[in-house]
Design an enzyme around this catalytic site. Structure first.
Site, PDB file in Angstrom:
ATOM      1  N   GLY A 293      -4.076   2.126   2.345  1.00  0.00           N
ATOM      2  CA  GLY A 293      -2.909   2.379   1.501  1.00  0.00           C
ATOM      3  C   GLY A 293      -3.228   2.148   0.042  1.00  0.00           C
ATOM      4  N   ASP A 294      -3.905   1.050  -0.254  1.00  0.00           N
ATOM      5  CA  ASP A 294      -4.331   0.757  -1.625  1.00  0.00           C
ATOM      6  C   ASP A 294      -5.374   1.761  -2.100  1.00  0.00           C
ATOM      7  OD1 ASP A 294      -2.711  -1.451  -1.982  1.00  0.00           O
ATOM      8  OD2 ASP A 294      -4.223  -2.897  -1.391  1.00  0.00           O
ATOM      9  N   ILE A 295      -6.353   2.022  -1.253  1.00  0.00           N
ATOM     10  CA  ILE A 295      -7.463   2.881  -1.656  1.00  0.00           C
ATOM     11  C   ILE A 295      -6.996   4.313  -1.909  1.00  0.00           C
ATOM     12  CG2 ILE A 295      -9.630   3.916  -0.866  1.00  0.00           C
ATOM     13  CD1 ILE A 295     -10.123   1.239   0.651  1.00  0.00           C
TER      14      ILE A 295
END
Length: 435
Positions: A205-207
């Site tokens: 999700g962050d990446i």
């Protein structure tokens, strides 16, 4: 208090041709932040924390931008405390922080203080990009939101990464990576059908949000260079996760099929998955007619390529036919051969590769050939080996093998070079707890 000493663009933000709006990075800053690159002359203010924003900033820095990491002196980036650590005596440094903040200039500003807000505004005057990943509304509450900063610098590209985005009824909800995996549908698709859902093993999700933010930011920068008009780049983790769910959305909207965990198998492409071999497992994909025929010949079963039950891709996609006819053939190819034997035999011809752990990947000569493990020297604490930059530019290569900043390490030089502050003004800010 200050006189401007550096500008990344013309004072008047009028439309220009090409990329002549960027000035080369001052030599002093190059010495501190690293060499030049494709983004030489681009100035980035990175107010973000942990991973999504810092990762976007790290890639910009690798590609030559001057990235100024701005932290609250009383509440710095929490990832400075994340393991693993480089250490020497009582001194330690987070390798996690080092990997995602390499090549950045470290500056501290307390935005809760009126003078701190003014320092940020002064830096914004000569910045091209600002990156933040606070909960929507936080920067506005501090008095330094996009609308305020855009009045100071109309060409500013403001990248805001958040869990649910800057708009919508859910925008103020707190979120982490797993929030996005859960709310974006990805978690429900991962694992095995007869077991509880499994989170993807990295913070996807962050990446994914970081990468989509980069695409949006560089697109907006291109527009700003041509027109002098900046804009808000709004990227949500949940949107980013939904956008990487492959065919799940159209499967549902066209056929009403809800994606479910498929384990190591593809939902309908066959053969395509992980198979046991003599000393481990290999990934193999031979689903097209061409790959299937080549594989059958390569492994000594040419008759399987012409078997009327499995001689076309569409026939092999049928799950029952695959289980009964195709899978046993593939398993027979691999069962008595090792990973290395299989790669030597078929790796250059069909998609077949050994399943490796991260240690094996780091030590693989092929990884070194692509310069995907780089080193940064942290003196007595040792050398940090970290992943390199996957973007390979032939004329302006990235420079990823650099150290990350200590908290506030470059505050003085940043304020002098980018905002024209004098030594006395800087001392006054320090005495007041602003920086």
């Amino acid at each position: 208090m200050k006189t401007s000493t550096f500008s990344s663009r013309p004072t008047e933000h009028t439309a220009t041709q090409g990329s002549e709006t960027m000035n080369p990075t001052p030599e002093l800053i190059k010495q501190l932040a690293g060499g030049s690159g494709a983004l030489d002359g681009v100035v980035v203010l990175d107010l973000s924390r942990v991973l999504a924003g810092p990762f976007a900033g790290e890639i910009l820095a690798d590609l030559g931008a001057t990235v100024i990491k701005i932290e609250n002196p009383n509440d710095p980036d929490v990832s400075r405390g994340f393991p693993p650590y480089l250490s020497a005596g009582d001194e330690e440094f987070s390798a996690y922080y080092g990997q995602y903040n390499r090549g950045k200039l470290g500056t501290t500003i307390n935005l809760a203080e009126p003078a701190g807000k003014q320092v940020l505004k002064d830096l914004v005057k000569n910045a091209d990009i600002l990156v933040e990943n606070f909960r929507p509304g936080t920067m506005d509450k501090l008095g330094v939101g996009y609308e305020t900063l855009a009045e100071i610098n109309p060409a500013l590209v403001y990248a805001a990464i958040s869990g649910y985005g800057q708009t919508g009824s859910r925008s103020r909800r707190p979120a982490f990576d797993s929030t996005a995996q859960a709310a974006g549908g990805l978690w429900s698709m991962t694992g095995y059908e007869d077991m509880p859902p499994v989170r993807v093993g990295v913070v996807i999700g962050d990446i994914s949000a970081a990468l989509f933010a980069l695409i949006g930011t560089l697109s907006a920068l291109r527009h700003a260079e041509r027109s002098g008009e900046g804009q808000l780049v709004d990227v949500a983790q949940i949107d980013s996760v939904l956008a990487i769910t492959e065919t799940a959305v159209v499967d549902y909207t066209v056929d009403g099929t809800v994606a479910k965990p498929e384990g190591n198998d593809h939902a309908w492409v066959r053969p395509y998955g992980l198979f046991d071999c003599a000393d481990g497992q290999v990934f193999f994909a031979g689903y097209t007619d061409k790959l299937w025929k080549v594989s059958c010949e390569l492994f000594g079963t040419p008759e399987a390529a012409t078997d009327p039950e499995i001689d076309t891709m569409r026939k092999r996609f049928d799950e029952a036919v695959y289980e009964r006819k195709v899978k046993p053939v593939v398993q027979s190819w691999f069962a008595n051969r090792t990973q290395s034997e299989l790669e030597e035999m078929a790796g250059d011809t069909v998609p077949l590769t050994a399943l490796r752990d991260v240690g094996e990947v780091v030590d693989d000569p092929g990884t070194a050939e692509r310069e995907m493990i780089v080193e940064a020297d942290y003196g007595p604490m040792g050398t940090l080996k970290m992943f390199g930059q996957p973007i390979k530019l032939s004329r302006t290569p990235a420079v990823p093998n650099r150290k990350a900043n200590r908290l506030g390490e470059h505050t003085d030089v940043v304020l002098k070079e980018f905002a024209g502050y004098t030594d006395d003004a800087i001392a006054e800010l320090k005495n007041g707890g602003v920086i």
